[in-house]
Design an enzyme around this catalytic site. Structure first.
Site, PDB file in Angstrom:
ATOM      1  N   LYS A   1      -9.491   3.178  -1.802  1.00  0.00           N
ATOM      2  CA  LYS A   1      -9.003   2.899  -3.057  1.00  0.00           C
ATOM      3  C   LYS A   1      -9.250   1.588  -3.789  1.00  0.00           C
ATOM      4  O   LYS A   1      -9.622   1.449  -4.750  1.00  0.00           O
ATOM      5  CB  LYS A   1      -6.939   3.100  -2.997  1.00  0.00           C
ATOM      6  CG  LYS A   1      -6.868   4.299  -2.509  1.00  0.00           C
ATOM      7  CD  LYS A   1      -5.414   4.335  -2.084  1.00  0.00           C
ATOM      8  CE  LYS A   1      -5.014   5.811  -1.721  1.00  0.00           C
ATOM      9  NZ  LYS A   1      -3.560   6.080  -1.161  1.00  0.00           N
TER      10      LYS A   1
ATOM     11  N   GLN B   1       1.511   2.655   0.507  1.00  0.00           N
ATOM     12  CA  GLN B   1       1.047   3.857   1.250  1.00  0.00           C
ATOM     13  C   GLN B   1       1.783   4.393   2.557  1.00  0.00           C
ATOM     14  O   GLN B   1       2.731   3.556   3.305  1.00  0.00           O
ATOM     15  CB  GLN B   1      -0.327   3.162   2.251  1.00  0.00           C
ATOM     16  CG  GLN B   1      -1.319   4.021   3.000  1.00  0.00           C
ATOM     17  CD  GLN B   1      -1.832   4.969   1.813  1.00  0.00           C
ATOM     18  OE1 GLN B   1      -2.294   4.859   0.939  1.00  0.00           O
ATOM     19  NE2 GLN B   1      -2.373   6.241   2.243  1.00  0.00           N
TER      20      GLN B   1
ATOM     21  N   ASP C   1       1.748   7.312  -7.698  1.00  0.00           N
ATOM     22  CA  ASP C   1       1.729   8.583  -6.802  1.00  0.00           C
ATOM     23  C   ASP C   1       2.270   9.633  -7.133  1.00  0.00           C
ATOM     24  O   ASP C   1       2.398  10.738  -6.701  1.00  0.00           O
ATOM     25  CB  ASP C   1       2.230   8.106  -5.496  1.00  0.00           C
ATOM     26  CG  ASP C   1       1.326   7.656  -4.618  1.00  0.00           C
ATOM     27  OD1 ASP C   1       0.214   8.078  -4.415  1.00  0.00           O
ATOM     28  OD2 ASP C   1       1.849   6.719  -3.496  1.00  0.00           O
TER      29      ASP C   1
HETATM   30  N1  GUN Z   1      -0.607   8.763   2.645  1.00  0.00           N
HETATM   31  C1  GUN Z   1      -0.958  10.068   2.763  1.00  0.00           C
HETATM   32  N2  GUN Z   1      -1.294  10.450   1.402  1.00  0.00           N
HETATM   33  C2  GUN Z   1      -0.750   9.748   0.624  1.00  0.00           C
HETATM   34  C3  GUN Z   1      -0.650   9.340  -0.983  1.00  0.00           C
HETATM   35  O1  GUN Z   1      -1.077  10.254  -1.785  1.00  0.00           O
HETATM   36  N3  GUN Z   1       0.078   8.241  -1.214  1.00  0.00           N
HETATM   37  C4  GUN Z   1       0.710   7.451  -0.207  1.00  0.00           C
HETATM   38  N4  GUN Z   1       1.150   6.324  -1.041  1.00  0.00           N
HETATM   39  N5  GUN Z   1       0.582   7.435   1.073  1.00  0.00           N
HETATM   40  C5  GUN Z   1      -0.055   8.507   1.401  1.00  0.00           C
END
Ligand code: GUN
Length: 296
Positions: free
Chosen positions: A53, A97, A120
């Site tokens: 990211k 995350q 998200d």
């Molecule tokens: N863990 C797995 N997929 C995601 C996601 O799309 N966002 C977040 N914050 N954590 C994750």
């Protein structure tokens, strides 16, 4: 006949080209979109996602901040960091995350993120806005799947979409997107899951099958209607002694068999994977546009 492949790398490149233009116009307005990611603990898969990211932000010329906190971080400390980011004008969007260490309550954490910065689309208010058809942000993975379908020319309106899996991150928001009124949606949606009776009977009626159940090769060829479009959101690491690492990634779909039945299919890896980060970036750009008063 072997199915056409739908590749996330190709679809995401198209979207990144559009995002680069939007980022350039934001910069003309004096705004550099900023995305922050909080990572608590040292889950290896999460570390990879978070690094990717950050790299993508840099590639697009966005501001990126990665906040690494130790696994012993208390919920109060995490909420304190979230409050700082909620108030930080350089950060237009951020996420925590998942998964979090077991002593931290995920729901409390998500609810403490300012909905305007919730890229998200996990905050209950953004989930609600999605459900009523007035979203500020799109849930990244489901929106990525939708873009793959739309940009590959798959007709969705009037079709039967069967979503396999009912998670808050994929299954439920996927169903919400597909059932909405409007372009890229207007479908008839069925959600099936681990407690569904006669699951295979239902999957066989799908024109579009979206699979996110987290079980390696769960969908076999006999569960797919000939000519269906199959989107595999699963990423499961399975043992494979023939591989240098001793393991490899497989989806929730038995790809080798199902590709002989479907008209189009996404592979794993290389299918949906690249779309999630791409749609996250799109949400961050949207958050910056809203903050800068740039309308779209
Ligand atoms: N863990 C797995 N997929 C995601 C996601 O799309 N966002 C977040 N914050 N954590 C994750």
């Amino acid at each position: 006949m072997t199915a056409k492949l739908i590749l996330g790398k190709e679809v995401s490149e198209e979207i990144y080209a559009e995002l680069r233009q939007r980022i350039a116009s934001l910069k003309e307005h004096g705004t550099v979109p900023g995305l922050a990611v909080i990572l608590v603990g040292d889950d290896p898969a999460s570390q990879v996602y978070v690094r990717k990211k950050g790299e993508m932000c840099e590639e697009l010329g966005m501001r990126s901040r990665i906040i690494r906190m130790p696994a012993e971080t208390t919920q109060e400390e995490l909420l304190g960091k979230i409050a700082e980011l909620n108030a930080d004008e350089d950060i237009h969007g951020f996420l925590v995350q998942l998964p979090l260490p077991p002593h931290i309550d995920e729901e409390v954490v998500i609810a403490s993120i300012s909905p305007e910065k919730d890229v998200d689309c996990f905050h209950p208010s953004n989930v609600g806005k999605l459900l009523i058809g007035d979203p500020d942000f799109m849930p990244a993975t489901p929106a990525g799947v939708q873009q793959m379908l739309v940009r590959s020319g798959v007709e969705i309106a009037g079709k039967h979409v069967v979503v396999v899996g009912r998670s808050n991150i994929v299954g439920k928001p996927m169903a919400a997107l597909m059932v909405q009124k409007g372009p890229g949606a207007d479908s008839t949606v069925t959600v099936v899951h681990s407690r569904t009776a006669n699951l295979a009977e239902i999957t066989r009626t799908a024109d579009i099958l979206v699979v996110a159940i987290g079980k390696p090769r769960f969908i076999t060829a006999d569960m797919v209607r000939p000519g269906a479009v199959v989107i595999d959101v699963g990423t499961n690491r399975v043992d494979d002694p023939t591989h240098p690492k001793g393991s490899r990634l497989v989806g929730d779909v038995d790809f080798d068999a199902v590709k002989e039945v479907a008209s189009a299919i996404t592979p794993v890896p290389g299918g949906v994977g690249p779309m999630t980060i791409c749609m996250l970036m799109a949400n961050a750009v949207r958050a910056a546009e809203k903050a800068a008063g740039v309308s779209r």
